[in-house]
Enzyme design. Structure first.
Site, PDB file in Angstrom:
ATOM      1  N   CYS A 129       0.798  -1.081   0.154  1.00 38.57           N
ATOM      2  CA  CYS A 129      -0.150   0.016  -0.137  1.00 38.57           C
ATOM      3  C   CYS A 129       0.860   1.392   0.151  1.00 38.57           C
ATOM      4  O   CYS A 129       1.309   1.786   0.941  1.00 38.57           O
ATOM      5  CB  CYS A 129      -0.963  -0.033   1.349  1.00 38.57           C
ATOM      6  N   CYS A 132      -0.347   3.969   2.120  1.00 37.88           N
ATOM      7  CA  CYS A 132      -0.455   3.876   3.787  1.00 37.88           C
ATOM      8  C   CYS A 132       1.308   4.162   4.003  1.00 37.88           C
ATOM      9  O   CYS A 132       1.579   4.725   4.935  1.00 37.88           O
ATOM     10  CB  CYS A 132      -0.583   2.520   4.294  1.00 37.88           C
ATOM     11  N   ASP A 133       2.182   3.692   3.054  1.00 37.68           N
ATOM     12  CA  ASP A 133       3.488   3.550   3.597  1.00 37.68           C
ATOM     13  C   ASP A 133       4.410   4.175   2.978  1.00 37.68           C
ATOM     14  O   ASP A 133       5.482   4.056   3.687  1.00 37.68           O
ATOM     15  CB  ASP A 133       3.761   1.871   3.715  1.00 37.68           C
TER      16      ASP A 133
END
Ligand code: NAP
Length: 304
Positions: A129, A132-133
């Site tokens: 992701c 997200c990261d």
């Protein structure tokens, strides 16, 4: 005997639970531990009307509202659904549920690369992701695998933070929108490598390199880096409901505009269906539709 069993507690399932609760249907919500589903993986929601902020916070509100309306929650996995007369759901804890209707909304799973190092380095430099990261890789060398919108948009996002971003795609034609690919081509930090597949992720405690192979020459190349993002799409699992529904070429559950499957009383909504846009707001809307259809079925027997 339940009126409705909802399988999955993402935006679709939690909304269905609110609607079913308000209609006083006898409802059980069966879910794994990830309450909130895919929306949880987004840290900055900007397109849910009336809400801007972290995905988990929005899902917490959904969850509180579902509980308020009386949804009975059962943490388990459904392993099989049959319909001898009413629906029978077998759970991995050995329990069996019987219900007049079932709403499927357990989402989809990220596709796996199935290469050495994938399991070992997941969460240790390998992520699925970019949204997200990406912030975890400031000034680092990274690669994004895939040629769809998630991969190319993810690479652009990552390029704002990382020092270098390779896009590794197995063909030379992209599924991603042309304008997005064009942006990536113009971004100096991005190097696009086409006709190449990942064959191994290497490292010690954390990722240190990605080995790729040219699909024509079979020549291998090792890219030294600290971050790998696998953005290669999704899979929908439907084997537990075999025979009760139809799927399209992408494996998604076919539904009509009422969220009905081919089996009377069986509904599906959210990301596991053939709906074209996998968005929280759309899943929520479909959750409402499915619950209202279930209500109509339970009270009037007017399915289809
Ligand atoms: P996707 O469109 O299914 O793309 C997956 C990509 O991964 C494809 O390029 C595919 O290659 C590649 N791939 C699949 N298996 C692979 C493997 N084992 N090894 C290497 N590469 C592999 O998935 P997605 O990008 O996550 O997008 C999913 C849906 O969400 C799409 O409809 C997309 O348009 C949508 N989306 C939209 C937006 C937006 O509108 N802003 C943003 C993100 C996603 P091939 O091309 O060769 O099959």
């Amino acid at each position: 005997m339940e009126d409705v069993v909802i399988v999955g507690a993402g935006a679709a399932g939690l909304t269905a639970a609110v609607y079913a609760g308000r209609k006083r249907l006898k409802t059980i919500l069966v879910t794994g531990p990830n309450i909130g589903g895919e929306t949880n993986s987004t840290n900055d929601i900007q397109n849910y009307p009336g809400y801007e902020g972290p995905g988990p916070e929005l899902m917490k509100k959904f969850w509180e509202q579902a509980k308020k309306w009386g949804a009975q929650i059962l943490e388990a996995r459904v392993t099989k659904i049959t319909k001898p007369k009413d629906f029978v759901l077998e759970l991995d804890n050995g329990q069996k549920l019987e219900s007049k209707t079932v709403i499927l909304c357990y989402g989809r799973e990220r596709r796996k690369l199935n290469i050495p190092g994938e399991d070992k380095f997941f969460g240790r430099g390998l992520s699925t992701c970019t949204t997200c990261d990406s912030p975890l890789f400031p000034n680092k060398e990274t690669a994004v695998i895939g040629g769809g919108n998630s991969a190319v948009e993810g690479a652009l996002e990552l390029a704002r933070i990382a020092k270098k971003v390779y896009i590794v795609h197995r063909r030379d034609v992209f599924r991603a929108d042309e304008v997005t690919v064009e942006k990536a081509r113009q971004e100096p930090k991005i190097e696009i490598i086409t006709n190449a597949v990942p064959v191994e992720i290497k490292g010690d405690k954390f990722v240190k390199s990605l080995v790729i192979e040219d699909v024509n020459s079979m020549q291998k190349r090792e890219l030294p880096l600290q971050g790998v993002f696998s953005e290669i799409g999704w899979e929908t699992h439907t084997s537990m409901v075999q025979g009760l529904l139809e799927t399209n070429a992408a494996g998604e559950i076919m539904i009509d505009a009422h969220c009905r499957t081919k089996t009377s009383g069986l509904y599906a909504c959210g990301d596991l269906t053939c709906i074209p846009y996998k968005q929280t707001v759309i899943s929520a809307g479909h959750g409402a539709t499915a619950a209202l259809e279930a209500y109509k079925f339970v009270t009037g027997g007017k399915g289809h």
